[in-house]
Design a protein around this motif. Sequence first.
Motif, mmCIF file in Angstrom:
data_model
loop_
_atom_site.group_PDB
_atom_site.id
_atom_site.type_symbol
_atom_site.label_atom_id
_atom_site.label_comp_id
_atom_site.label_asym_id
_atom_site.label_seq_id
_atom_site.Cartn_x
_atom_site.Cartn_y
_atom_site.Cartn_z
ATOM 1 N N ALA A 1 41.317 40.301 53.655
ATOM 2 C CA ALA A 1 42.160 41.584 53.969
ATOM 3 C C ALA A 1 43.076 42.030 53.118
ATOM 4 C CB ALA A 1 42.282 41.392 55.407
ATOM 5 N N LEU A 2 43.620 41.087 52.464
ATOM 6 C CA LEU A 2 44.912 41.458 51.561
ATOM 7 C C LEU A 2 44.218 42.204 50.300
ATOM 8 C CD1 LEU A 2 46.964 38.291 51.898
ATOM 9 C CD2 LEU A 2 47.279 40.417 53.034
ATOM 10 N N ILE A 3 43.175 41.959 49.839
ATOM 11 C CA ILE A 3 42.635 42.561 48.442
ATOM 12 C C ILE A 3 42.368 43.664 48.599
ATOM 13 C CG2 ILE A 3 41.185 42.008 46.534
ATOM 14 C CD1 ILE A 3 41.332 39.101 47.151
ATOM 15 N N ARG A 4 42.652 44.858 47.856
ATOM 16 C CA ARG A 4 42.425 46.298 48.417
ATOM 17 C C ARG A 4 41.615 47.099 47.274
ATOM 18 N NH1 ARG A 4 42.382 46.647 52.987
ATOM 19 N NH2 ARG A 4 42.590 48.866 52.816
ATOM 20 N N PRO A 5 41.035 48.066 47.595
ATOM 21 C CA PRO A 5 40.231 48.730 46.487
ATOM 22 C C PRO A 5 41.232 49.360 45.550
ATOM 23 C CG PRO A 5 39.792 49.386 48.737
ATOM 24 C CD PRO A 5 41.123 48.584 48.723
ATOM 25 N N VAL A 6 40.546 49.934 44.425
ATOM 26 C CA VAL A 6 41.494 50.586 43.614
ATOM 27 C C VAL A 6 41.842 52.021 44.068
ATOM 28 C CG1 VAL A 6 41.452 51.703 41.126
ATOM 29 C CG2 VAL A 6 40.074 49.643 41.526
ATOM 30 N N PRO A 7 43.151 52.144 43.975
ATOM 31 C CA PRO A 7 43.640 53.669 44.715
ATOM 32 C C PRO A 7 42.949 54.737 44.207
ATOM 33 C CG PRO A 7 45.467 52.147 44.398
ATOM 34 C CD PRO A 7 44.288 51.519 43.556
ATOM 35 N N GLY A 8 42.523 55.405 45.012
ATOM 36 C CA GLY A 8 41.886 56.927 44.708
ATOM 37 C C GLY A 8 40.620 57.223 45.458
ATOM 38 N N SER A 9 40.000 57.972 44.984
ATOM 39 C CA SER A 9 38.691 58.398 45.571
ATOM 40 C C SER A 9 37.305 58.205 44.588
ATOM 41 C CB SER A 9 38.922 59.830 46.164
ATOM 42 O OG SER A 9 38.812 60.824 44.813
ATOM 43 N N GLY A 10 36.195 58.216 45.392
ATOM 44 C CA GLY A 10 35.024 57.860 44.735
ATOM 45 C C GLY A 10 34.641 56.573 44.313
ATOM 46 N N PRO A 11 33.764 56.338 43.500
ATOM 47 C CA PRO A 11 33.213 55.162 42.812
ATOM 48 C C PRO A 11 34.448 54.501 41.654
ATOM 49 C CG PRO A 11 32.011 56.661 41.764
ATOM 50 C CD PRO A 11 32.718 57.425 42.825
ATOM 51 N N VAL A 12 34.290 53.341 41.509
ATOM 52 C CA VAL A 12 35.132 52.867 40.132
ATOM 53 C C VAL A 12 34.504 53.322 39.121
ATOM 54 C CG1 VAL A 12 35.836 50.733 39.075
ATOM 55 C CG2 VAL A 12 35.784 50.813 41.396
ATOM 56 N N ARG A 13 35.256 53.834 38.116
ATOM 57 C CA ARG A 13 34.444 54.635 36.831
ATOM 58 C C ARG A 13 34.085 53.429 35.933
ATOM 59 N NH1 ARG A 13 32.048 59.428 38.381
ATOM 60 N NH2 ARG A 13 33.494 60.540 39.939
ATOM 61 N N GLY A 14 35.173 52.520 35.610
ATOM 62 C CA GLY A 14 35.118 51.810 34.748
ATOM 63 C C GLY A 14 36.002 50.481 34.902
ATOM 64 N N VAL A 15 35.616 49.443 34.394
ATOM 65 C CA VAL A 15 36.362 48.183 34.614
ATOM 66 C C VAL A 15 36.261 47.437 33.209
ATOM 67 C CG1 VAL A 15 34.556 46.965 35.712
ATOM 68 C CG2 VAL A 15 36.746 45.991 36.096
ATOM 69 N N HIS A 16 37.273 46.617 32.828
ATOM 70 C CA HIS A 16 37.368 45.692 31.722
ATOM 71 C C HIS A 16 38.428 44.845 31.643
ATOM 72 C CE1 HIS A 16 34.692 45.333 28.268
ATOM 73 N NE2 HIS A 16 35.672 45.148 27.367
ATOM 74 N N MET A 17 38.660 44.178 30.611
ATOM 75 C CA MET A 17 39.882 43.097 30.406
ATOM 76 C C MET A 17 40.212 43.400 29.229
ATOM 77 S SD MET A 17 39.842 39.102 31.415
ATOM 78 C CE MET A 17 39.972 39.280 33.203
#
Length: 687
Positions: free
Chosen positions: A161-177
């Motif tokens: 419950a502490l872990i939150r979505p990336v702020p904003g709207s719509g889908p995640v557009r990209g993720v990388h490290m």
Amino acid sequence: MARSAVESPLGGGLDLVTPPFRRDPGRAIAGLNYEPRPEGYRRLEGYERTDGRPLPSTRTYWMLDHDTPLTPFAVGETVTGDTSGASAPILAVPDDPDGSGDPGAPRRLVIAAPDGTFAAGETLRAGGVARATALGPAVRDGATGFLDTAYRTLAEEHQRALIRPVPGSGPVRGVHMLDGVLYALRDNAAGSEKHLWRATADGWHRVATGRQLDFTAGTADVAVGATLTGATSGAGGTLTAVTARSGTATGGDLAGSFLFEGVGGAFQPGEALQADGGPVAVAAGADAAVTLPAGGTCRFAGGIVSGFGPRLYWVDGVGPARSFDGRVVETLTGPIAPDTPGHIAVHKDHLFLSYGASVVNSNLGDPYRFEGRISATETGFEEPVTNLLTGFQDTLIITGLNRIAAYYGTVFGGVEADSELRVINKSVGALPDTLATVIQPVFMDAAGLRSLAAVQNYGNFEPATLSKAFKPWLDARTRAGARPVHTLVVREKGQARIFWSDGQGLIVDFTGTWPAAMPMLYDRPFTAFASVEDAGGRERLFAGGDDGMVYTLDSGNSFDGAPLPYTLRLAFNHLGAPARVKRFHKAEIEMTAPGGATLRMTADVDYGRPGGASIPAQDFTVYGGGGFWDEVNWNEFYYSSVEGRAEAHIEGLGANITVGLAGRTTRQPPHTLHGVTYVVSPRGQRR
């Protein structure tokens, strides 16, 4: 009659095309969320949300004993120690913690990981009110059996419950490290632009993209950290990056961009720009905020171009290419308008971008310059590019939907160019984002899964296809209107995981002599994917969801807290005597289950119906078909040994048998099925 035992090792994945009497009995004819492995079938691991905080599966509970409270504690409150200052959220308040039924017995709180160490004898408060006295420090993992499982679940759910979505709207557009740090891109709340976010120990933090001022007529190389001022406007700011795109300072024609974290005032077009008291360039326009346009599909290229250090490069198809060094987002202005490249690769000290049916590369050793007179060039590909892949046989692979080519060489433009574009195939191509290297490059096209090496070696249709054994499953996806959207490489396992637009997928193992495939199904569709190495060199798998959440794949034993289902239906097995009738008495499953495994087993004989009819077409879908999974009586058993056998009694008369296994879990770690031993007694020949 005397009974005998016949062993059948498991493995090989789906085989939906070999005639039943010739099919390897270790193969599968249906299944879900089992990985095909050389040692058998291993249940898929789960996934869980992440934002930089500890993952839910890493959390556990603590128990804090206290005397009879003045006022009862409540779940959700935070308990604090007066003396120690330690604090922790309360997960549970057991009614009878020691099972004695004595109302005067010590009471107990089940808490999440405490911040600090509680001390014996200190006053415990909640909501600022003294409630009780601690009888000792909190004890980690103190319960057993059912309570231990229940409390661990509470601790995981609290962390989840502490872990939150990336702020904003719509889908995640990209993720990388980059350098062991996780980043994600998502449209802002208004949907007007994308923002870049960094995962940290306390969640997502937005990466400031700052401001940019384009310049021309540069006469000096200005260092990062210098203060730049406008001679007319008086505006100024400290430089965070300088992007040079053409010309030289010595020639007085250096052009590019200055980047700032912030600017005091507003620079004016055409004004002289000064640093260290002297003129350095001319403003080509007013300064402006660096923005990332909303939408698009982010595709990344990690790597090092000489002299620029580790950077993350990406394109999204709706704006120019970008680079990020962990501090500053820079714009890579390409040579083609509109400047919206769709694919990107770092190869041989060049940066490559695709624009429709064209591929361009930067200068040698400089990803920000695209100067044809030096070493940049544009190459026509005759059809829109669908993939760029570097590394295979020291080449850059370029694909379209109906074309594959390999770029050889080390310098790809200018007078020293030694490059050559060789067309491998003019009729076979790859669907977007499905080309990946797993031992060798593999990709999806309309005909199925292919190997690039096979295409190159044989140059025709059939030998290049790797998916013959599971082609009916692929055809079912096509009939359902689904399309492959991404191939995710799991290097540690020698796997490719191919995701479809409807959330289903295929796990393909390449560690054997021939690819072995099994279906997978997560409980949500993903919109972005990454297979990367963290700072310690460990492979990490990430996926972005349409809910804005970023998930760590192959982590935990559930689907982010929801049950993880798994099923396996083995090929019909005639035990080496297809015409002999047998009495089947028992099936013993040889397996490894470090944390135990709950399975349901059923069996069917003679292809499931009188007369030896073939398996219905619906059995090729992910869940199997007909009445096999839904209408028969399952024999449920729990297997708790680390290694050994689990058995289930079955009674059936026929020439062949198939076994089905199924289960659901939120807590059990993966188990591996190695083989099946059937206990049978022979009957007569089938007439």
